[in-house]
Design a protein around this motif. Structure first.
Motif, PDB file in Angstrom:
ATOM      1  N   VAL A  17     -36.768 -10.776  -0.129  1.00 37.72           N
ATOM      2  CA  VAL A  17     -36.171 -10.724   1.195  1.00 37.72           C
ATOM      3  C   VAL A  17     -35.881 -11.723   1.975  1.00 37.72           C
ATOM      4  O   VAL A  17     -34.952 -12.049   2.648  1.00 37.72           O
ATOM      5  CB  VAL A  17     -37.470  -9.764   1.863  1.00 37.72           C
ATOM      6  CG1 VAL A  17     -37.125  -9.672   3.489  1.00 37.72           C
ATOM      7  CG2 VAL A  17     -37.739  -8.481   1.365  1.00 37.72           C
ATOM      8  N   ASP A  20     -32.375 -13.187   1.481  1.00 42.52           N
ATOM      9  CA  ASP A  20     -31.508 -12.244   1.787  1.00 42.52           C
ATOM     10  C   ASP A  20     -30.707 -12.830   3.167  1.00 42.52           C
ATOM     11  O   ASP A  20     -31.407 -13.141   4.114  1.00 42.52           O
ATOM     12  CB  ASP A  20     -31.954 -10.856   2.035  1.00 42.52           C
ATOM     13  CG  ASP A  20     -30.702  -9.914   2.160  1.00 42.52           C
ATOM     14  OD1 ASP A  20     -29.749 -10.370   2.780  1.00 42.52           O
ATOM     15  OD2 ASP A  20     -30.861  -8.839   1.541  1.00 42.52           O
ATOM     16  N   LEU A  23     -30.662 -11.068   6.750  1.00 43.46           N
ATOM     17  CA  LEU A  23     -31.985 -10.915   7.165  1.00 43.46           C
ATOM     18  C   LEU A  23     -31.876 -11.779   8.563  1.00 43.46           C
ATOM     19  O   LEU A  23     -31.172 -12.817   8.651  1.00 43.46           O
ATOM     20  CB  LEU A  23     -33.234 -11.754   6.569  1.00 43.46           C
ATOM     21  CG  LEU A  23     -34.773 -11.294   6.786  1.00 43.46           C
ATOM     22  CD1 LEU A  23     -34.801  -9.722   6.513  1.00 43.46           C
ATOM     23  CD2 LEU A  23     -35.437 -12.175   6.049  1.00 43.46           C
ATOM     24  N   GLU A  27     -36.948 -12.169  11.449  1.00 44.72           N
ATOM     25  CA  GLU A  27     -37.695 -11.430  10.525  1.00 44.72           C
ATOM     26  C   GLU A  27     -37.878 -12.498   9.352  1.00 44.72           C
ATOM     27  O   GLU A  27     -38.986 -12.354   8.686  1.00 44.72           O
ATOM     28  CB  GLU A  27     -36.550 -10.482   9.893  1.00 44.72           C
ATOM     29  CG  GLU A  27     -36.288  -9.280  10.493  1.00 44.72           C
ATOM     30  CD  GLU A  27     -35.270  -8.427   9.890  1.00 44.72           C
ATOM     31  OE1 GLU A  27     -35.262  -7.197   9.825  1.00 44.72           O
ATOM     32  OE2 GLU A  27     -34.069  -9.015   9.612  1.00 44.72           O
ATOM     33  N   ARG A  28     -37.160 -13.378   9.157  1.00 48.87           N
ATOM     34  CA  ARG A  28     -37.526 -14.548   7.981  1.00 48.87           C
ATOM     35  C   ARG A  28     -38.744 -15.139   8.242  1.00 48.87           C
ATOM     36  O   ARG A  28     -39.477 -15.598   7.793  1.00 48.87           O
ATOM     37  CB  ARG A  28     -36.136 -15.244   7.878  1.00 48.87           C
ATOM     38  CG  ARG A  28     -36.327 -16.480   6.735  1.00 48.87           C
ATOM     39  CD  ARG A  28     -35.332 -17.221   6.583  1.00 48.87           C
ATOM     40  NE  ARG A  28     -34.325 -16.390   5.700  1.00 48.87           N
ATOM     41  CZ  ARG A  28     -32.868 -15.778   5.916  1.00 48.87           C
ATOM     42  NH1 ARG A  28     -32.777 -15.871   7.307  1.00 48.87           N
ATOM     43  NH2 ARG A  28     -32.312 -14.784   5.504  1.00 48.87           N
ATOM     44  N   ARG A  63     -32.443  -4.519   4.956  1.00 46.35           N
ATOM     45  CA  ARG A  63     -33.171  -5.350   3.975  1.00 46.35           C
ATOM     46  C   ARG A  63     -34.837  -5.031   4.244  1.00 46.35           C
ATOM     47  O   ARG A  63     -35.706  -4.910   3.564  1.00 46.35           O
ATOM     48  CB  ARG A  63     -32.907  -6.829   3.614  1.00 46.35           C
ATOM     49  CG  ARG A  63     -33.635  -7.417   2.466  1.00 46.35           C
ATOM     50  CD  ARG A  63     -33.167  -6.806   1.308  1.00 46.35           C
ATOM     51  NE  ARG A  63     -33.832  -7.394   0.231  1.00 46.35           N
ATOM     52  CZ  ARG A  63     -34.712  -6.862  -0.642  1.00 46.35           C
ATOM     53  NH1 ARG A  63     -35.093  -5.843  -0.482  1.00 46.35           N
ATOM     54  NH2 ARG A  63     -35.133  -7.784  -1.559  1.00 46.35           N
ATOM     55  N   THR A  64     -35.173  -5.130   5.517  1.00 50.88           N
ATOM     56  CA  THR A  64     -36.522  -5.307   5.964  1.00 50.88           C
ATOM     57  C   THR A  64     -36.791  -3.713   5.777  1.00 50.88           C
ATOM     58  O   THR A  64     -38.113  -3.521   5.177  1.00 50.88           O
ATOM     59  CB  THR A  64     -36.625  -5.773   7.291  1.00 50.88           C
ATOM     60  OG1 THR A  64     -36.635  -6.970   7.558  1.00 50.88           O
ATOM     61  CG2 THR A  64     -38.288  -5.562   7.866  1.00 50.88           C
ATOM     62  N   PHE A  67     -37.702  -2.877   2.170  1.00 50.87           N
ATOM     63  CA  PHE A  67     -39.206  -3.552   1.847  1.00 50.87           C
ATOM     64  C   PHE A  67     -40.076  -2.715   2.331  1.00 50.87           C
ATOM     65  O   PHE A  67     -41.053  -2.480   1.547  1.00 50.87           O
ATOM     66  CB  PHE A  67     -39.187  -4.881   2.539  1.00 50.87           C
ATOM     67  CG  PHE A  67     -40.504  -5.427   2.462  1.00 50.87           C
ATOM     68  CD1 PHE A  67     -40.782  -6.037   1.335  1.00 50.87           C
ATOM     69  CD2 PHE A  67     -41.298  -5.416   3.372  1.00 50.87           C
ATOM     70  CE1 PHE A  67     -42.081  -6.635   0.991  1.00 50.87           C
ATOM     71  CE2 PHE A  67     -42.689  -6.195   3.520  1.00 50.87           C
ATOM     72  CZ  PHE A  67     -43.063  -6.583   2.045  1.00 50.87           C
TER      73      PHE A  67
END
Length: 80
Positions: A17, A20, A23, A27-28, A63-64, A67
């Motif tokens: 993640v 990515d 993101l 979030e990162r 992406r989150t 996850f």
């Protein structure tokens, strides 16, 4: 740091993640913070629970969201 196989699977997903490019910056930051805390030796469940709570307060990328779906397959949310 001793993690179970499911925990290692989640940690690997977190690495994916983080890498990515879709993101968001926030979030990162949250994923990296959680990964670092787990690697430092903090309690896995506590850190992942904190991550999920923090992610509830910001818009989540696809992406989150993916996850979170995969996490629920490995660990039902009731485990946190």
């Amino acid at each position: 740091m001793r993690l179970t196989d499911p925990q290692n699977k989640i940690l690997k997903m977190m690495y994916d993640v983080i890498l990515d490019p879709s993101l968001t910056t926030m979030e990162r930051v949250l994923f990296v913070k959680t990964k670092n805390e787990i690697e430092f030796g903090r309690t896995f469940e506590t850190e992942v629970t904190a991550l999920l709570k923090e992610l509830n307060h910001i818009p989540n990328s696809k992406r989150t969201t993916h996850f979170r779906q995969e996490l629920s397959k490995v660990f039902p949310f009731s485990a946190f």
